[in-house]
Design an enzyme around this catalytic site. Structure first.
Site, mmCIF file in Angstrom:
data_model
loop_
_atom_site.group_PDB
_atom_site.id
_atom_site.type_symbol
_atom_site.label_atom_id
_atom_site.label_comp_id
_atom_site.label_asym_id
_atom_site.label_seq_id
_atom_site.Cartn_x
_atom_site.Cartn_y
_atom_site.Cartn_z
ATOM 1 N N HIS A 106 79.153 25.404 50.466
ATOM 2 C CA HIS A 106 79.931 25.161 49.243
ATOM 3 C C HIS A 106 81.380 24.951 49.695
ATOM 4 O O HIS A 106 81.816 25.586 50.674
ATOM 5 C CB HIS A 106 79.968 26.371 48.304
ATOM 6 C CG HIS A 106 78.651 26.802 47.741
ATOM 7 N ND1 HIS A 106 77.819 27.667 48.394
ATOM 8 C CD2 HIS A 106 78.054 26.539 46.557
ATOM 9 C CE1 HIS A 106 76.757 27.900 47.646
ATOM 10 N NE2 HIS A 106 76.865 27.230 46.524
ATOM 11 N N ASP A 109 83.082 28.116 50.546
ATOM 12 C CA ASP A 109 82.603 28.898 51.695
ATOM 13 C C ASP A 109 83.432 28.617 52.935
ATOM 14 O O ASP A 109 83.588 29.484 53.795
ATOM 15 C CB ASP A 109 81.152 28.536 52.062
ATOM 16 C CG ASP A 109 80.184 28.762 50.936
ATOM 17 O OD1 ASP A 109 80.425 29.650 50.115
ATOM 18 O OD2 ASP A 109 79.171 28.029 50.890
ATOM 19 N N GLU A 237 69.265 21.575 41.710
ATOM 20 C CA GLU A 237 68.464 22.739 42.146
ATOM 21 C C GLU A 237 68.046 23.544 40.918
ATOM 22 O O GLU A 237 68.885 24.224 40.314
ATOM 23 C CB GLU A 237 69.294 23.600 43.104
ATOM 24 C CG GLU A 237 68.511 24.767 43.670
ATOM 25 C CD GLU A 237 69.291 25.519 44.753
ATOM 26 O OE1 GLU A 237 69.967 24.873 45.566
ATOM 27 O OE2 GLU A 237 69.207 26.755 44.763
ATOM 28 N N ASP A 301 65.079 24.955 49.427
ATOM 29 C CA ASP A 301 65.757 26.173 49.875
ATOM 30 C C ASP A 301 64.656 27.182 50.171
ATOM 31 O O ASP A 301 64.006 27.703 49.249
ATOM 32 C CB ASP A 301 66.718 26.715 48.803
ATOM 33 C CG ASP A 301 68.055 25.984 48.806
ATOM 34 O OD1 ASP A 301 68.189 24.989 49.551
ATOM 35 O OD2 ASP A 301 68.955 26.388 48.052
ATOM 36 N N ASP A 344 68.338 29.450 52.469
ATOM 37 C CA ASP A 344 69.236 30.035 51.468
ATOM 38 C C ASP A 344 68.793 31.496 51.332
ATOM 39 O O ASP A 344 68.185 31.899 50.349
ATOM 40 C CB ASP A 344 69.117 29.258 50.140
ATOM 41 C CG ASP A 344 70.173 29.684 49.138
ATOM 42 O OD1 ASP A 344 70.854 30.691 49.400
ATOM 43 O OD2 ASP A 344 70.300 29.027 48.094
#
Ligand code: XUL
Ligand code: CO
Length: 446
Positions: A106, A109, A237, A301, A344
Site C-alpha cells: 500500500h 506501507d 478484492e 491473497d 496476505d
C-alpha cells in the site's frame, strides 16, 4: 560481518521432502516443471509489505510485540524517511533470501504520511525511487500496488462511498498517484480492496446512491489506467464484512454483478483472498470457480482463517487439502496470467523470533507447492474430469442439444412427456469416491 536485519538467516534452499530443516523447502523447487510451466511460473509468490514490515503486532487488546526497529512506535526519534529506508532494506533482504519473485504494498506501507497530500506524494515518490533501485539489484518484481484509503480517520465513513464528495476526491487523488507509481515500478496489477466501502447501519445509509458512487469511482479508475498507459490488470478484492458490518464487494458473484451493472466486466477482475472467501460463507475453491466461470479470475491473497473465529485472521496457509482444491480450480481455469499467490498473512503476536517470518513463508510456499503437485496430478490422471464430463454427457445428445439450441419449447416438452411417460433414473454423484480420489493424490504425490 554482515549486520543486516536478517543476517542470521541464509538464502532458503530446496532440500526435498525428507529434509528436517525448518529453514529449507521440502516441496517448493522454483525450476521444477509441473505440467506446462515451472513451479515459480505457476505460483508467482509474493510477500506483502503491510503485515510483515509495516505492522508491529498491535491488536485491539494490546500494543505491538514484534521486533520492528523502523516502526514509528519503536523509533520515536528516528526521521520517518530514514526509518522507511531501513524498513525497505529489511524487506528486500527478506524477499530475496526467501526467493519470492514478487512483493506488494500500500502507498502508506512504504512511505510516511506528510503534513499535506503533496508532501505524502513526495515521500512516496522518493521511496518508489528507492524501491526501483532495490528491485533492480535483487530482481524482485511488483505483483501489485494499492492505496490505503481506510486507515486514516478521514476515511471513517468510507472513501468512494463516503457521504462527503471531498472524501471521494481525496481517495481518487490518492489512487491516481499510487497507480502512477505502480506503473513506474512495472506492477503486474493494481488492487482495490474496498476497505470501508460498506455501512455500519442502514439508518443513515443510502445504499442505491453509495453503490452508484462506487460505480463512478471504478469507472474513473479505469479511465485513469488508460490515461497513464498502465498495462497491468485492475483487481477488486471481495470481502463480506470487517471493518464494516456489510461490505459492498461481498463476494465474487456480488462483485461480478456490480461490474456488469456499471459496464466494467471487461476491465476489472478479482483478487480472491482465501479467508475472505470463508468469511463470506464460501470455500476458497468456490470463489475461484465462480471467478473463472465469469471470466474475472485475476489473483489470490493466499492465507487462512480459523474454523472457530469469525475474524480475518490472516493465518499462513498450512492446509494442503484446502489449497489443492483451490489450485485445481485455478489450473482448470488456465492458471495465472498477471496474478499470483500473495501471502496476505501475518505472524501471530507471540511469534517474536527473527526467523519466524521465514518459517511462516516457507510453510506457506511448501503448502502451495505441494498443493500444485496434487492439483496437476489430479488433472494428469484425468479421472476426476472424465467423471465430471460424463455427468453432463446427455447435453451433447439431441434431447439435450435442442433445449440449448432453443428449438424446443416448454409446452412441447410438456406435451411430449404426457404422451410418452419417461421417468429418468437418478445416478450417484459419487462424492465420497471423488474425495477418496483427491486424498489418494495427496498421499501419493512426490
Ligand atoms: C484486508 C486485506 C487487504 C488487501 C489490500 O482484509 O486483505 O490487506 O489485501 O488492501
Ligand atoms: Co488481502
Amino acid at each position: 560481518m554482515d549486520d543486516s536485519f536478517f543476517s542470521q538467516t541464509d538464502s532458503i534452499r530446496y532440500e526435498g521432502p525428507e529434509s528436517d530443516s525448518p529453514l529449507a523447502f521440502r516441496w517448493y523447487q522454483a525450476d521444477r516443471i509441473v505440467g506446462d510451466r515451472t513451479m515459480a511460473e505457476h505460483l508467482r509468490f509474493g510477500v506483502c509489505y503491510w503485515h510483515s514490515f509495516a505492522w508491529d503486532g498491535f491488536d485491539i487488546f494490546g500494543a505491538g510485540t514484534l521486533d520492528r526497529p523502523w516502526h514509528p512506535n519503536n523509533a520515536p526519534t528516528m526521521a520517518p524517511m530514514a526509518a522507511a529506508r531501513m524498513k525497505m532494506d529489511a524487506a528486500f533482504e527478506f524477499f530475496s533470501k526467501l526467493g519470492a519473485p514478487f512483493f506488494s504494498f500500500h502507498d502508506v506501507d512504504i512511505a510516511p504520511a506528510g503534513a499535506t497530500f503533496a508532501e505524502s506524494c513526495r515521500n512516496l515518490d522518493e521511496m518508489v525511487e528507492y524501491a526501483a533501485k532495490k528491485m533492480a539489484e535483487t530482481g524482485v518484481r511488483l505483483l501489485w500496488g494499492t492505496t490505503n484509503a481506510f486507515s486514516h480517520p478521514r476515511f471513517m465513513s468510507g472513501a468512494a462511498t463516503n457521504p462527503d464528495p471531498e472524501l471521494f476526491r481525496y481517495a481518487a487523488a490518492q489512487v491516481a498517484h499510487c497507480m502512477q507509481k505502480t506503473h513506474e515500478l512495472g506492477g503486474a496489477n493494481y488492487v482495490l480492496w474496498g476497505g470501508r466501502e460498506g455501512y455500519e447501519t442502514l439508518l443513515n445509509t443510502d445504499m442505491r446512491r453509495e453503490r452508484e458512487h462506487l460505480g463512478r469511482f471504478m469507472n474513473m479508475v479505469v479511465e485513469h489506467k488508460y490515461a497513464i498507459g498502465f498495462e497491468g490488470t485492475l483487481l477488486i478484492e471481495p470481502k463480506p464484512m470487517e471493518p464494516t458490518k456489510h461490505q459492498y464487494d461481498f463476494d465474487v458473484s456480488t462483485v461480478h454483478a456490480f461490474l456488469q451493472e456499471f459496464g466494467l466486466d471487461q476491465e476489472i477482475k478479482v483478487n480472491i483472498e482465501v479467508n475472505h472467501a470463508t468469511l463470506s460463507g464460501h470455500d476458497f475453491h468456490h470463489e475461484v470457480a465462480a471467478a473463472v466461470a465469469a471470466d474475472i479470475f485475476g489473483s489470490v491473497d493466499a492465507n487462512a482463517g480459523d474454523d472457530r473465529l469469525g475474524w480475518d485472521l490472516d493465518l499462513f496457509p498450512m492446509s494442503v487439502e484446502q489449497m489443492s482444491l483451490g489450485l485445481l480450480e485455478i489450473l482448470r481455469g488456465g492458471g495465472f496470467t498477471t496474478g499470483g499467490l500473495l501471502f496476505d498473512c501475518k505472524l501471530r503476536r507471540q511469534s517474536t523470533s527473527r526467523d519466524d517470518l521465514f518459517i511462516a513463508h516457507i510453510g506457506g510456499m511448501d503448502t502451495l507447492a505441494k498443493a500444485l503437485l496434487v492439483a496437476q496430478s489430479i488433472l494428469d490422471d484425468g479421472e476426476l474430469d472424465r467423471r465430471r464430463r460424463q455427468r453432463y454427457a446427455g447435453w451433447s445428445e439431441p434431447r439435450g442439444r435442442e433445449i440449448l439450441d432453443g428449438t424446443v419449447t416448454l409446452g412441447e416438452i410438456h406435451d411430449e412427456l404426457i404422451s410418452r411417460e419417461h421417468d429418468p433414473v437418478p445416478e450417484s454423484g459419487r462424492q465420497e469416491l471423488l474425495e477418496r480420489l483427491v486424498a489418494r493424490h495427496i498421499d501419493q504425490v512426490r
